[in-house]
Design a protein around this motif. Structure first.
Motif, PDB file in Angstrom:
ATOM      1  N   ASN A 177       0.805  -1.221   0.000  1.00 56.28           N
ATOM      2  CA  ASN A 177       0.000   0.000   0.000  1.00 56.28           C
ATOM      3  C   ASN A 177       0.840   1.274   0.000  1.00 56.28           C
ATOM      4  N   GLY A 178       2.161   1.119  -0.129  1.00 55.82           N
ATOM      5  CA  GLY A 178       3.037   2.281  -0.146  1.00 55.82           C
ATOM      6  C   GLY A 178       3.274   2.904   1.209  1.00 55.82           C
ATOM      7  N   GLY A 179       2.790   2.262   2.275  1.00 55.38           N
ATOM      8  CA  GLY A 179       2.861   2.868   3.593  1.00 55.38           C
ATOM      9  C   GLY A 179       4.177   2.698   4.313  1.00 55.38           C
ATOM     10  N   SER A 180       4.986   1.764   3.894  1.00 49.18           N
ATOM     11  CA  SER A 180       6.284   1.570   4.529  1.00 49.18           C
ATOM     12  C   SER A 180       7.319   1.195   3.479  1.00 49.18           C
ATOM     13  N   SER A 181       8.573   1.476   3.814  1.00 49.90           N
ATOM     14  CA  SER A 181       9.659   1.176   2.886  1.00 49.90           C
ATOM     15  C   SER A 181      10.923   0.877   3.675  1.00 49.90           C
ATOM     16  N   SER A 182      11.881   0.291   3.012  1.00 44.40           N
ATOM     17  CA  SER A 182      13.169   0.027   3.629  1.00 44.40           C
ATOM     18  C   SER A 182      14.254   0.177   2.571  1.00 44.40           C
ATOM     19  N   TYR A 183      15.453   0.496   3.020  1.00 45.06           N
ATOM     20  CA  TYR A 183      16.589   0.726   2.129  1.00 45.06           C
ATOM     21  C   TYR A 183      17.839   0.093   2.720  1.00 45.06           C
ATOM     22  N   THR A 184      18.723  -0.338   1.858  1.00 45.84           N
ATOM     23  CA  THR A 184      20.035  -0.729   2.341  1.00 45.84           C
ATOM     24  C   THR A 184      20.801   0.541   2.708  1.00 45.84           C
ATOM     25  N   ASP A 185      21.703   0.449   3.650  1.00 42.67           N
ATOM     26  CA  ASP A 185      22.366   1.641   4.200  1.00 42.67           C
ATOM     27  C   ASP A 185      23.097   2.460   3.134  1.00 42.67           C
ATOM     28  N   SER A 186      23.676   1.803   2.150  1.00 44.85           N
ATOM     29  CA  SER A 186      24.514   2.513   1.182  1.00 44.85           C
ATOM     30  C   SER A 186      23.732   3.432   0.253  1.00 44.85           C
ATOM     31  N   VAL A 187      22.393   3.284   0.201  1.00 45.67           N
ATOM     32  CA  VAL A 187      21.603   4.129  -0.696  1.00 45.67           C
ATOM     33  C   VAL A 187      20.673   5.085   0.059  1.00 45.67           C
ATOM     34  N   LYS A 188      20.630   4.979   1.363  1.00 43.24           N
ATOM     35  CA  LYS A 188      19.754   5.871   2.137  1.00 43.24           C
ATOM     36  C   LYS A 188      20.112   7.327   1.887  1.00 43.24           C
ATOM     37  N   GLY A 189      19.088   8.135   1.651  1.00 46.08           N
ATOM     38  CA  GLY A 189      19.302   9.550   1.380  1.00 46.08           C
ATOM     39  C   GLY A 189      19.597   9.859  -0.072  1.00 46.08           C
ATOM     40  N   ARG A 190      19.850   8.831  -0.884  1.00 49.05           N
ATOM     41  CA  ARG A 190      20.142   9.039  -2.306  1.00 49.05           C
ATOM     42  C   ARG A 190      19.074   8.419  -3.205  1.00 49.05           C
ATOM     43  N   PHE A 191      18.507   7.294  -2.801  1.00 49.27           N
ATOM     44  CA  PHE A 191      17.497   6.579  -3.592  1.00 49.27           C
ATOM     45  C   PHE A 191      16.142   6.708  -2.915  1.00 49.27           C
ATOM     46  N   LYS A 192      15.102   6.721  -3.743  1.00 48.66           N
ATOM     47  CA  LYS A 192      13.738   6.750  -3.193  1.00 48.66           C
ATOM     48  C   LYS A 192      12.865   5.794  -3.993  1.00 48.66           C
ATOM     49  N   ILE A 193      12.185   4.905  -3.289  1.00 50.13           N
ATOM     50  CA  ILE A 193      11.290   3.940  -3.926  1.00 50.13           C
ATOM     51  C   ILE A 193       9.858   4.444  -3.818  1.00 50.13           C
ATOM     52  N   SER A 194       9.081   4.201  -4.862  1.00 47.32           N
ATOM     53  CA  SER A 194       7.689   4.637  -4.857  1.00 47.32           C
ATOM     54  C   SER A 194       6.894   3.736  -5.797  1.00 47.32           C
ATOM     55  N   ARG A 195       5.584   3.910  -5.804  1.00 44.51           N
ATOM     56  CA  ARG A 195       4.761   3.140  -6.728  1.00 44.51           C
ATOM     57  C   ARG A 195       3.515   3.934  -7.111  1.00 44.51           C
TER      58      ARG A 195
END
Length: 129
Positions: A54-72
């Motif tokens: 539902n797009g309500g939560s997300s997770s990232y690997t540490d090396s991309v946090k602050g640089r990549f954004k996931i969405s749908r």
């Protein structure tokens, strides 16, 4: 089987941006979490980011946090990975996957636990220095 197709990869200079897309012709795609993994030759596929059904939560690997954004976009049955401030070490084939697990679980899962039919074919991202 959700039939995923990735697009948007390419060659970009360090510091540049790309947006990857992961599209499915099946509305059932919207019932699954979506994840992005990446793989370089000789190494195992590694987790990059995931977003819940539902797009309500997300997770990232540490090396991309602050640089990549996931969405749908649910209307388009499509997920995205916006990649900014790209680095040469981001060079890889990027794969999207659909899975019922939540984003936090996907971050810890082995990619081998995701059935082969729930993956796209991959898109190459190359970042030059």
């Amino acid at each position: 089987q959700v039939q995923l197709v990735e697009s948007g990869g390419g060659l970009v200079q360090a510091g540049g941006s790309l947006r990857l897309s992961c599209a499915s012709p099946r509305r059932s795609f919207n019932s699954y979490s979506m994840a992005w993994f990446r793989q370089v030759p000789g190494k195992e596929r590694e987790f990059v980011a995931a977003i819940s059904w539902n797009g309500g939560s997300s997770s990232y690997t540490d090396s991309v946090k602050g640089r990549f954004k996931i969405s749908r976009d649910f209307a388009k049955n499509t997920g995205y990975l916006q990649m900014d401030s790209l680095k040469p070490e981001d060079t890889a084939i990027y794969f999207c996957a659909a899975d019922p697990s939540d984003p936090q679980a996907l971050r810890l899962m082995s990619p081998r636990d995701i059935p082969s039919e729930d993956w796209g074919q991959g898109t190459q991202v190359t970042v030059s220095s």
